[in-house]
Motif scaffolding. Structure first.
Motif, PDB file in Angstrom:
ATOM      1  N   VAL A  38     -13.241 -11.464 -13.001  1.00 62.26           N
ATOM      2  CA  VAL A  38     -13.099 -11.797 -11.574  1.00 62.26           C
ATOM      3  C   VAL A  38     -14.087 -12.887 -11.143  1.00 62.26           C
ATOM      4  O   VAL A  38     -13.665 -13.938 -10.638  1.00 62.26           O
ATOM      5  N   PRO A  39     -15.411 -12.714 -11.391  1.00 60.62           N
ATOM      6  CA  PRO A  39     -16.332 -13.804 -10.996  1.00 60.62           C
ATOM      7  C   PRO A  39     -16.055 -15.097 -11.762  1.00 60.62           C
ATOM      8  O   PRO A  39     -16.055 -16.175 -11.164  1.00 60.62           O
ATOM      9  N   LEU A  40     -15.739 -14.971 -13.060  1.00 68.08           N
ATOM     10  CA  LEU A  40     -15.473 -16.163 -13.869  1.00 68.08           C
ATOM     11  C   LEU A  40     -14.229 -16.887 -13.358  1.00 68.08           C
ATOM     12  O   LEU A  40     -14.220 -18.121 -13.219  1.00 68.08           O
ATOM     13  N   GLY A  41     -13.178 -16.126 -13.051  1.00 63.65           N
ATOM     14  CA  GLY A  41     -11.939 -16.710 -12.546  1.00 63.65           C
ATOM     15  C   GLY A  41     -12.175 -17.445 -11.236  1.00 63.65           C
ATOM     16  O   GLY A  41     -11.696 -18.562 -11.039  1.00 63.65           O
ATOM     17  N   VAL A  42     -12.941 -16.807 -10.330  1.00 65.44           N
ATOM     18  CA  VAL A  42     -13.233 -17.443  -9.029  1.00 65.44           C
ATOM     19  C   VAL A  42     -14.064 -18.709  -9.256  1.00 65.44           C
ATOM     20  O   VAL A  42     -13.797 -19.759  -8.647  1.00 65.44           O
ATOM     21  N   PHE A  43     -15.043 -18.616 -10.159  1.00 63.07           N
ATOM     22  CA  PHE A  43     -15.900 -19.772 -10.456  1.00 63.07           C
ATOM     23  C   PHE A  43     -15.053 -20.935 -10.978  1.00 63.07           C
ATOM     24  O   PHE A  43     -15.222 -22.078 -10.538  1.00 63.07           O
ATOM     25  N   ILE A  44     -14.143 -20.644 -11.896  1.00 63.86           N
ATOM     26  CA  ILE A  44     -13.279 -21.695 -12.447  1.00 63.86           C
ATOM     27  C   ILE A  44     -12.413 -22.296 -11.337  1.00 63.86           C
ATOM     28  O   ILE A  44     -12.285 -23.515 -11.210  1.00 63.86           O
TER      29      ILE A  44
END
Lengths: 290, 90
Positions: free
Chosen positions: A81-87
């Motif tokens: 979730v955080p990685l997806g939002v960051f991307i």
């Protein structure tokens, strides 16, 4: 003004209901019937009462599989979730590069589960796999077939590789739909990058993000093929997640009764968590509507 | 049908569930309602409350079976009061 709800439209979903009855309700009823009986094959069943349920509730095996499952789902959600939002935040907004990013991000999503499993199974091998071979040459003791940590790291990285794109694409769609006026207002107020994210972007993508979390939770909680192809549930039972354990019990050992009781409890947990997510999601929608 | 391994207790269970769903459907058509805000701070209709009551009862029964060695009908009584509470306050 309070408007009354008209429920008559539900009759229009009758055809779907009939379809679902054959694909889901009849098998579910059969599972419930099996959960209260014992069989030695040949379609002969014996009443067993609540025995399978008590057995399963006391079964160390089921609780540890549930523990591993919760750990797996929590870890992948905490990464994806955080990685997806960051991307999504760092993807180009328009033009050629935006399209290229979208295509590249969608690629892992198009690969069938068992192929993903096979890719990572070979990728991680020490003798012929690029990842395994490289790690081995770097002096890192990596062997997913024998080492607990290596097996877990492999299935987690595999899931992150396969599914972070889904979160990123949904978050990206949410970000694209924010009107420019919000950013202009933030600029006038001299809001920092973090504040823009915290008070504009995050609340605006919350709806799609909840859908992403729900989808990822459901999928990861029911995951079977990918870890099964890579580790087969091993080493030992260390990556035997709920559905892998269930298949072993039902098809491997042909313990239909305990497996049926197990699946009913599994189903209840999924139903509960999905309902909570669904309620939170619809309430968020309503709040946004107001 | 033989492969479905029907027994009377499970058949009665499903008949009760089906009857409840039909009754609630008829109720929803005859007496349309407005969703109301309950103790969970979310809007619920009769159908929502039925779902919460049924799902909760399943967990009450499992917890009773796993934690206590008392007869299972005790869980049914607890579930009944739980369901009444859900319909009253949720």
């Amino acid at each position: 003004m309070n408007k009354t709800v008209n429920q008559k439209a539900w009759f229009l979903v009758l055809p779907v209901l009939i379809l679902v009855a054959f694909s889901a309700v009849v098998p579910l009823m059969t599972v419930v019937n099996y959960a209260f009986q014992d069989t030695f094959g040949n379609n002969k069943f014996f009443w067993a009462g609540l025995d399978w349920f008590s057995d399963m509730l006391e079964s160390e095996r089921m609780w540890s599989a549930l523990g591993r499952q919760i750990a797996f789902s929590s870890i992948i959600l905490a990464i994806e979730v955080p990685l997806g939002v960051f991307i999504a935040l760092n993807m180009p907004k328009k033009g050629f590069w935006a399209s290229l990013c979208l295509v590249l991000m969608s690629l892992p999503l198009l690969i069938p589960w068992n192929v993903v499993g096979t890719i990572w199974q070979i990728f991680g091998r020490v003798d012929i796999g690029l990842l395994g071979y490289t790690l081995d040459k770097l002096g890192i003791d990596y062997n997913y077939t024998q080492d607990f940590y290596a097996a877990w790291a492999t299935i987690i990285v595999m899931d992150v590789w396969h599914w972070t794109s889904l979160v990123a694409l949904l978050a990206y769609a949410g970000l694209q739909s924010i009107p420019n006026a919000y950013y202009q207002a933030a600029k006038i107020d001299q809001a920092s990058r973090w504040k823009v994210f915290r008070f504009i972007q995050l609340p605006k993508i919350m709806g799609v993000l909840m859908i992403a979390i729900l989808l990822r939770f459901m999928d990861s909680f029911m995951i079977y093929t990918e870890p099964f192809v890579v580790t087969g549930g091993g080493p030992g039972n260390s990556t035997t997640l709920l559905s892998i354990d269930l298949v072993k019990m039902a098809l491997g050992q042909f313990d239909l009764g305990p497996a049926a009781a197990f699946s009913i409890m599994y189903y209840l947990v999924i139903l509960l968590i999905s309902y909570v997510f669904y309620t939170v999601m619809t309430n968020l929608d309503k709040r946004e509507g107001n | 049908m033989e492969w479905m391994a029907w027994t009377w207790p499970t058949a009665i269970f499903f008949l009760i569930i089906a009857a409840t769903l039909i009754i609630f459907t008829i109720l929803a058509i005859k007496f349309p309602e407005t969703p109301r805000m309950g103790v969970l701070r979310m809007e619920t209709t009769r159908g929502d409350r039925l779902f919460i009551a049924l799902l909760g009862s399943a967990f009450v029964n499992l917890a009773w079976l796993g934690l206590l060695s008392a007869p299972q009908w005790g869980a049914l009584i607890v579930s009944f009061f739980y369901a009444v509470a859900v319909f009253r306050w949720v």
